[in-house]
Structure formats: C-alpha cells, structure tokens
Design an enzyme around this catalytic site. Sequence first.
Site, PDB file in Angstrom:
ATOM      1  N   ASN A  22      55.328  31.129  44.709  1.00 49.91           N
ATOM      2  CA  ASN A  22      55.267  30.187  43.550  1.00 49.91           C
ATOM      3  C   ASN A  22      55.324  31.440  42.522  1.00 49.91           C
ATOM      4  O   ASN A  22      54.471  31.517  42.009  1.00 49.91           O
ATOM      5  CB  ASN A  22      54.109  29.396  43.291  1.00 49.91           C
ATOM      6  CG  ASN A  22      54.635  28.922  42.176  1.00 49.91           C
ATOM      7  OD1 ASN A  22      55.395  28.602  41.640  1.00 49.91           O
ATOM      8  ND2 ASN A  22      53.288  27.750  41.596  1.00 49.91           N
ATOM      9  N   LYS A  24      56.516  30.332  39.531  1.00 54.02           N
ATOM     10  CA  LYS A  24      55.834  30.169  37.857  1.00 54.02           C
ATOM     11  C   LYS A  24      57.183  30.164  37.249  1.00 54.02           C
ATOM     12  O   LYS A  24      58.256  30.277  37.545  1.00 54.02           O
ATOM     13  CB  LYS A  24      54.386  30.496  37.687  1.00 54.02           C
ATOM     14  CG  LYS A  24      53.617  30.142  39.380  1.00 54.02           C
ATOM     15  CD  LYS A  24      52.770  30.298  38.426  1.00 54.02           C
ATOM     16  CE  LYS A  24      51.090  29.958  39.751  1.00 54.02           C
ATOM     17  NZ  LYS A  24      50.095  29.734  39.154  1.00 54.02           N
ATOM     18  N   HIS A 109      51.090  20.636  41.696  1.00 50.64           N
ATOM     19  CA  HIS A 109      50.618  21.836  41.495  1.00 50.64           C
ATOM     20  C   HIS A 109      49.455  22.007  40.391  1.00 50.64           C
ATOM     21  O   HIS A 109      50.050  20.987  39.347  1.00 50.64           O
ATOM     22  CB  HIS A 109      51.639  22.987  40.700  1.00 50.64           C
ATOM     23  CG  HIS A 109      51.318  24.194  41.094  1.00 50.64           C
ATOM     24  ND1 HIS A 109      50.561  24.717  39.313  1.00 50.64           N
ATOM     25  CD2 HIS A 109      50.979  25.085  41.760  1.00 50.64           C
ATOM     26  CE1 HIS A 109      49.217  25.644  40.244  1.00 50.64           C
ATOM     27  NE2 HIS A 109      50.077  26.395  41.686  1.00 50.64           N
ATOM     28  N   GLU A 111      48.977  22.901  38.010  1.00 44.07           N
ATOM     29  CA  GLU A 111      49.636  23.525  35.962  1.00 44.07           C
ATOM     30  C   GLU A 111      50.127  22.370  35.829  1.00 44.07           C
ATOM     31  O   GLU A 111      50.261  21.515  34.929  1.00 44.07           O
ATOM     32  CB  GLU A 111      50.415  24.679  36.577  1.00 44.07           C
ATOM     33  CG  GLU A 111      49.299  26.119  36.548  1.00 44.07           C
ATOM     34  CD  GLU A 111      50.325  27.579  36.956  1.00 44.07           C
ATOM     35  OE1 GLU A 111      51.135  26.973  37.102  1.00 44.07           O
ATOM     36  OE2 GLU A 111      49.387  28.564  37.799  1.00 44.07           O
ATOM     37  N   GLU A 181      44.935  24.164  46.630  1.00 46.03           N
ATOM     38  CA  GLU A 181      44.665  25.505  45.764  1.00 46.03           C
ATOM     39  C   GLU A 181      42.917  25.145  45.063  1.00 46.03           C
ATOM     40  O   GLU A 181      43.711  24.372  43.558  1.00 46.03           O
ATOM     41  CB  GLU A 181      45.581  25.168  44.738  1.00 46.03           C
ATOM     42  CG  GLU A 181      47.235  25.717  46.117  1.00 46.03           C
ATOM     43  CD  GLU A 181      47.940  26.726  45.280  1.00 46.03           C
ATOM     44  OE1 GLU A 181      48.761  27.254  45.628  1.00 46.03           O
ATOM     45  OE2 GLU A 181      47.899  25.623  43.875  1.00 46.03           O
ATOM     46  N   GLY A 187      45.479  32.332  39.570  1.00 44.55           N
ATOM     47  CA  GLY A 187      44.901  33.138  38.720  1.00 44.55           C
ATOM     48  C   GLY A 187      43.787  33.967  38.051  1.00 44.55           C
ATOM     49  O   GLY A 187      44.165  34.416  36.711  1.00 44.55           O
ATOM     50  N   SER A 227      44.485  33.529  44.528  1.00 45.88           N
ATOM     51  CA  SER A 227      44.718  34.672  44.085  1.00 45.88           C
ATOM     52  C   SER A 227      44.229  35.042  45.791  1.00 45.88           C
ATOM     53  O   SER A 227      43.622  36.019  45.555  1.00 45.88           O
ATOM     54  CB  SER A 227      43.505  35.032  43.695  1.00 45.88           C
ATOM     55  OG  SER A 227      43.278  34.872  42.327  1.00 45.88           O
TER      56      SER A 227
HETATM   57  P1  13P Z   1      47.187  33.007  42.303  1.00 45.63           P
HETATM   58  O1  13P Z   1      48.677  33.852  43.645  1.00 45.63           O
HETATM   59  O2  13P Z   1      48.295  33.916  40.604  1.00 45.63           O
HETATM   60  O3  13P Z   1      46.184  32.973  41.750  1.00 45.63           O
HETATM   61  O4  13P Z   1      48.672  31.205  41.735  1.00 45.63           O
HETATM   62  C1  13P Z   1      47.777  31.020  43.167  1.00 45.63           C
HETATM   63  C2  13P Z   1      49.222  29.761  42.800  1.00 45.63           C
HETATM   64  O5  13P Z   1      49.070  28.070  42.081  1.00 45.63           O
HETATM   65  C3  13P Z   1      50.574  28.861  43.532  1.00 45.63           C
HETATM   66  O6  13P Z   1      51.166  27.973  43.390  1.00 45.63           O
END
Ligand code: 13P
Length: 266
Positions: A22, A24, A109, A111, A181, A187, A227
């Site tokens: 992803n 983003k 997601h 976010e 997740e 992150g 992560s």
């Molecule tokens: P990270 O791997 O950067 O923690 O992000 C995970 C994520 O949100 C994948 O959709």
Amino acid sequence: MFLSLPSHIDTFNMRNKIVAGNWKMNLDYAEGISLFSEIVNMVKDERKGSQIAVICAPFIHLNSLNQLSAGVVKIGAQNCHQMESGAYTGEISAQMIKSAGCEYVIIGHSERRQYFAETNELLAQKTILSLKNQLTPLFCIGETLEERNDGSYFEVLKKQLQEGLFNLSKADFLKIVIAYEPVWAIGTGLTASPAQAQDIHFFIRNEIKIKYGADIANATSILYGGSCNPKNAAELFAQSDIDGGLIGGASLKSRDFVDIIKALND
Ligand code: 13P
C-alpha cells in the site's frame, strides 16, 4: 448448496497467499513507474511458488502500472467511492478502477476510517460495488491502541466484520480478502508479536466460521498489516492463520518488498 468459486481460488480449502503493498499518498508519477518496474523485474526473477504480489497505488499510477505489470504483479487501488457514478466531484468509482486494469481495491483502511470518517455501513456499500465490478476487496479491520488497552478489541473487530462484511452472501464473501491492521502498529515500528497477530487471525477466522461455516472460513485469506518488514515477516507468515501481509512503508523499497514476498511460504 453448490457455490461457484471465483477463478483465483483453486480449491475450496486452499487459500491464496498474498503480499500487497500500500503505497498510500507517496511517489509522483515517474517515481511510481520506476519503483514498480524494479518490483516487477525482481518478482519475475526471484519468486518461487504461487504467492500473489499486489501493489495498491495512487489513482494516477494505475493505468500505467497495469501496462507494465505483465501479469507478474497485480494492481489495486486504495479506495473507491460508494456510488456507481454521478455528481461526486473528485471521486473515483469502482468501475473506473476496474477499467484501469485493477484486480484489487483496499476498503476500510484505518486512515480512511480515521481521517475521512468512513463507517462500517459506508464500507459495506463500497464492498458491494467493488464486487459488482469484479474487484477483490482487501477489507481492513483493526483496533486502536485505546481499544487494545481497554480490552474491547474483540468486540470492535467483531462489529467491523459484522457491519462491514457479514451482510454478504456466501458466494460473495468467498471473494473477500481480509487485512488485520492494528492501528497502533501502523507506521509506528511497533509490530504485533506473531502470537498476538495469530490470536486475532484465529478469532477472525472463527467469526467467519460461525457466520459462514468452516469451508468458507478455511478458504478466506487473512493478511496482517502494521510495521511488517523483511526481518519480522517470516515469523508472522509462519503462523497458521496468517496468509500474507499488507505492507505500507516497506513497499516503497523494492528490495524490502520483494524480500517480504519471499518470506511467504507457498
Ligand atoms: P506500515 O507497514 O507502514 O506500518 O503500514 C501498514 C499499512 O497501513 C498498510 O496498509
């Protein structure tokens, strides 16, 4: 009752092993082309087995990535709108995403849930439209740190499943991929331990079993995200209910992303 299986599910009890990146809101057009080309070449040379590699990119990249993918890496979007078409300035529909060559779309997601106030009900609508347009939803669920600490996380996850997905028929549910997740791991460099992740994946699969039966629960791919990196991937993927990963930061580096794919057993 006879169920027709989506073409990408080989047998009823075998689930796909998937690593999806992803990106983003990262990478301009040229950067996206360059990174994707590297990933395709490396996957072509190095992948052993039938793992599915997916890149979920910003909308502006999708059509070009599809031209470069040679079927080696699948393409996905990171969101779609909940309506089919019409006066929704700035939005992108599931049908448009499909027409750019995508096979996948991330739905729900954290976010999107957090910054765009997306509710389980809205995500259920997006899921239905994605399926109608032959896109495989990568449906995300996960608890916040507060919910983990106050012990309400099983209830939170159950509600996300029930309201977001459990309105689907058995045949449609079989086309879904779930990504667990934990919001506190995204992150942050804090990864759920393999045992913590396995506990939750087992819980999710059990909820699916209660709702749809064991055959469907066993055929559902459940990915871990948060992560995940080349160092911790193999141990996470070795857990019996973890079928791959949804990768943020590490998918922006070709070497790391491909090493994560390689950590996935066939
Ligand atoms: P990270 O791997 O950067 O923690 O992000 C995970 C994520 O949100 C994948 O959709």
